[in-house]
Design a protein around this motif. Sequence first.
Motif, PDB file in Angstrom:
ATOM      1  N   VAL A  36       0.679  -1.233  -0.008  1.00 40.33           N
ATOM      2  CA  VAL A  36      -0.068   0.009   0.168  1.00 40.33           C
ATOM      3  C   VAL A  36       0.874   1.281  -0.021  1.00 40.33           C
ATOM      4  O   VAL A  36       0.462   2.140  -0.529  1.00 40.33           O
ATOM      5  CB  VAL A  36      -0.862   0.127   1.160  1.00 40.33           C
ATOM      6  CG1 VAL A  36      -2.262  -1.200   0.801  1.00 40.33           C
ATOM      7  CG2 VAL A  36      -0.400   0.048   2.568  1.00 40.33           C
ATOM      8  N   ALA A  83       1.992   1.472  -3.681  1.00 37.69           N
ATOM      9  CA  ALA A  83       0.534   2.120  -4.569  1.00 37.69           C
ATOM     10  C   ALA A  83       0.554   3.528  -4.167  1.00 37.69           C
ATOM     11  O   ALA A  83       0.124   4.425  -5.140  1.00 37.69           O
ATOM     12  CB  ALA A  83      -0.568   1.518  -4.063  1.00 37.69           C
ATOM     13  N   ALA A  84       1.153   4.410  -2.939  1.00 35.88           N
ATOM     14  CA  ALA A  84       0.788   5.735  -2.790  1.00 35.88           C
ATOM     15  C   ALA A  84       2.259   6.388  -3.481  1.00 35.88           C
ATOM     16  O   ALA A  84       1.958   7.601  -4.021  1.00 35.88           O
ATOM     17  CB  ALA A  84       1.182   6.016  -1.222  1.00 35.88           C
ATOM     18  N   GLN A 122      -0.415   8.515  -9.131  1.00 35.51           N
ATOM     19  CA  GLN A 122      -2.078   8.498  -8.822  1.00 35.51           C
ATOM     20  C   GLN A 122      -3.012   8.565  -9.837  1.00 35.51           C
ATOM     21  O   GLN A 122      -3.960   8.272  -9.809  1.00 35.51           O
ATOM     22  CB  GLN A 122      -2.158   9.626  -7.733  1.00 35.51           C
ATOM     23  CG  GLN A 122      -1.268   9.306  -6.223  1.00 35.51           C
ATOM     24  CD  GLN A 122      -1.339   7.895  -5.871  1.00 35.51           C
ATOM     25  OE1 GLN A 122      -2.508   7.524  -5.328  1.00 35.51           O
ATOM     26  NE2 GLN A 122      -0.386   6.973  -5.945  1.00 35.51           N
ATOM     27  N   ARG A 158      -1.753   3.849   0.895  1.00 31.98           N
ATOM     28  CA  ARG A 158      -3.013   3.845   0.286  1.00 31.98           C
ATOM     29  C   ARG A 158      -4.010   2.756   1.055  1.00 31.98           C
ATOM     30  O   ARG A 158      -4.059   1.746   0.523  1.00 31.98           O
ATOM     31  CB  ARG A 158      -3.057   3.418  -1.053  1.00 31.98           C
ATOM     32  CG  ARG A 158      -2.509   4.539  -2.013  1.00 31.98           C
ATOM     33  CD  ARG A 158      -3.627   5.343  -2.189  1.00 31.98           C
ATOM     34  NE  ARG A 158      -4.926   4.995  -2.732  1.00 31.98           N
ATOM     35  CZ  ARG A 158      -5.374   4.687  -3.979  1.00 31.98           C
ATOM     36  NH1 ARG A 158      -4.209   5.115  -4.861  1.00 31.98           N
ATOM     37  NH2 ARG A 158      -6.471   4.237  -4.223  1.00 31.98           N
ATOM     38  N   ASP A 201      -6.776   2.655   1.737  1.00 28.95           N
ATOM     39  CA  ASP A 201      -8.069   2.459   1.393  1.00 28.95           C
ATOM     40  C   ASP A 201      -8.053   1.166   0.307  1.00 28.95           C
ATOM     41  O   ASP A 201      -9.215   0.735   0.160  1.00 28.95           O
ATOM     42  CB  ASP A 201      -8.501   3.516   0.619  1.00 28.95           C
ATOM     43  CG  ASP A 201      -7.651   3.925  -0.608  1.00 28.95           C
ATOM     44  OD1 ASP A 201      -6.574   4.535  -0.446  1.00 28.95           O
ATOM     45  OD2 ASP A 201      -7.961   3.806  -1.706  1.00 28.95           O
ATOM     46  N   LEU A 202      -6.820   0.804  -0.021  1.00 32.88           N
ATOM     47  CA  LEU A 202      -7.025  -0.530  -0.782  1.00 32.88           C
ATOM     48  C   LEU A 202      -7.082  -1.841   0.089  1.00 32.88           C
ATOM     49  O   LEU A 202      -7.379  -2.851  -0.535  1.00 32.88           O
ATOM     50  CB  LEU A 202      -5.536  -0.505  -1.675  1.00 32.88           C
ATOM     51  CG  LEU A 202      -5.385   0.487  -2.660  1.00 32.88           C
ATOM     52  CD1 LEU A 202      -3.969   0.459  -3.158  1.00 32.88           C
ATOM     53  CD2 LEU A 202      -6.322   0.439  -3.759  1.00 32.88           C
ATOM     54  N   ARG A 239      -5.628   9.483   8.885  1.00 35.01           N
ATOM     55  CA  ARG A 239      -6.169   8.701   7.430  1.00 35.01           C
ATOM     56  C   ARG A 239      -6.898   7.265   8.053  1.00 35.01           C
ATOM     57  O   ARG A 239      -8.132   6.913   7.639  1.00 35.01           O
ATOM     58  CB  ARG A 239      -5.161   8.405   6.827  1.00 35.01           C
ATOM     59  CG  ARG A 239      -5.506   7.809   5.488  1.00 35.01           C
ATOM     60  CD  ARG A 239      -6.666   8.580   4.691  1.00 35.01           C
ATOM     61  NE  ARG A 239      -6.999   7.770   3.478  1.00 35.01           N
ATOM     62  CZ  ARG A 239      -8.389   7.987   2.868  1.00 35.01           C
ATOM     63  NH1 ARG A 239      -9.369   8.663   3.486  1.00 35.01           N
ATOM     64  NH2 ARG A 239      -8.766   7.207   1.845  1.00 35.01           N
TER      65      ARG A 239
END
Length: 524
Positions: free
Chosen positions: A36, A39-40, A44, A158, A160-161, A209
């Motif tokens: 993750v 991914a960040a 994006q 990320r 949220d993934l 977050r």
Amino acid sequence: MNVLLIYPLFPKSFWSFEKTLELLNRKAMLPPLGLVTVAAILPQTWSFKLVDRNIREIGEAEWDWADLVILSAMIVQKTDLLEQVQQAKRRGKRVAVGGPYPTALPHEAAAAGADYLILDEGEITLPLFVEAVEQGQASGTFRADGNRPDVTTTPIPRFDLLEFDAYAEMSVQFSRGCPFQCEFCDIIVLYGRKPRTKTPEQLLAELDRLCELGWHRSIFMVDDNFIGNKRNVKLFLQQLKPWMQQHGYPFSFATEASVDLAQDQELMDLMVQCNFGAVFLGIETPDEESLTLTQKHQNTRDSLSDAVLAITRSGLRVMAGFIIGFDGEQTGAGARIVKFVEQTAIPTALFSMLQALPDTALWHRLEKEGRLRSKSAAINQTNLMNFVPTRPLAEIAQEYIEAFWQLYDPVRFLDRAYRHYRILGEATYPKKGKKSAKKLDWVTLRALLIICWRQGLLRQTRWQFWRNLLSMIRHNPGGVSSYLAVCAQIEHFLEYRQIVRTEIEAQVAEFLAAEVEEPVKVVA
């Protein structure tokens, strides 16, 4: 660009806790923080999907969707990483790999078919990879050439993934690197000996977050040595303390630290005030000669048993790692480890046979001495040593099996957990108020009933279980829920200690049979 992020399977291990996780309807202990974070760091404008194979299988629709597949893994996950690389290539996908395993043994991932090797730390090598992809390069190897990134530039992962409900704990990272030079450790190879830390504001933004996404449970600070930079960690904790108060203590924390934590009462008190509840210590062995030989000098400066007691009395539950098989080790090392664990009442004691990990000082020394049995490595508790030790391998293995069996005898384990929590009850903890109280849901209640049924009725621990529980309610009522969570660990260890015995005995028999036919060959 559609990017499918894949986290490979972990084999059954000390930390997998399948039987314990089943009680709470969780699939895995920790999420893939590395992926993750990757991914960040990546553009994006790209689209991402993440599949943790420890939670579920990859659907064909997800394979079809992907333009690019990225995998990250530790050495213990090597088997499934190589399999998933091959699965992706069979589907005609471009594949990139990174993380500790490909960084340590890049040729193995390349041989499996990986197109891109994104090695070392991603803050440096991922931008190189993106540039190559955008230029149309179909393959490449990307290295940091000895440089270390400034982690204050690392973006918020990320989160949220992730499929939050599947995990027992969340992962965040404050620092990378360790100031010590233990011969067998690959952390200083991967991340260096100068600990680099995020800023307090940066990590608090990550916690914000997680709150925003609805996570309000345990967090494991995955630093390999959280206190490697004591100045910076204190600055962080000083800002975390009011943040936790203002947010009603939404998290409890656990982390890893060196034993010299015991010498800094201010630091321990700050951790407890910030709702740190547990710390993993690399004790390795009570044998001072072995600690000196492996250059773990920080464990020889003061009494290890006094250090464990000081940390526990401060309010931090101690988990610890132990290793058998050091050079020059005398017979009975396994029994000495069991004696130390019993005397210090450490409930959760990770126990392994020593492995030489790629590119460590131990690896290079053994290679020079012609004692490596393999150019690869496996770090699970069900693997024999990958080098020729200074005493018979079969003797070490037998001591290991017997010690593992004793450490996770249910009666002994519950006794250590009880004694440990009685000591924890002497500490002073922050007053959290009613706002932080957690409601008892059906899943938790069911888990509690199963534990009471198995440990309090079915097994020979029945009288011990109820006696200890009633004493806990009387003497340390605030620690009862955490105590029961530790008691639940035996559900995993009862099965796993049998797996360790069966698999190690089979490997020893195979080793001895092969040695009769032909003396063991070492890698020159």
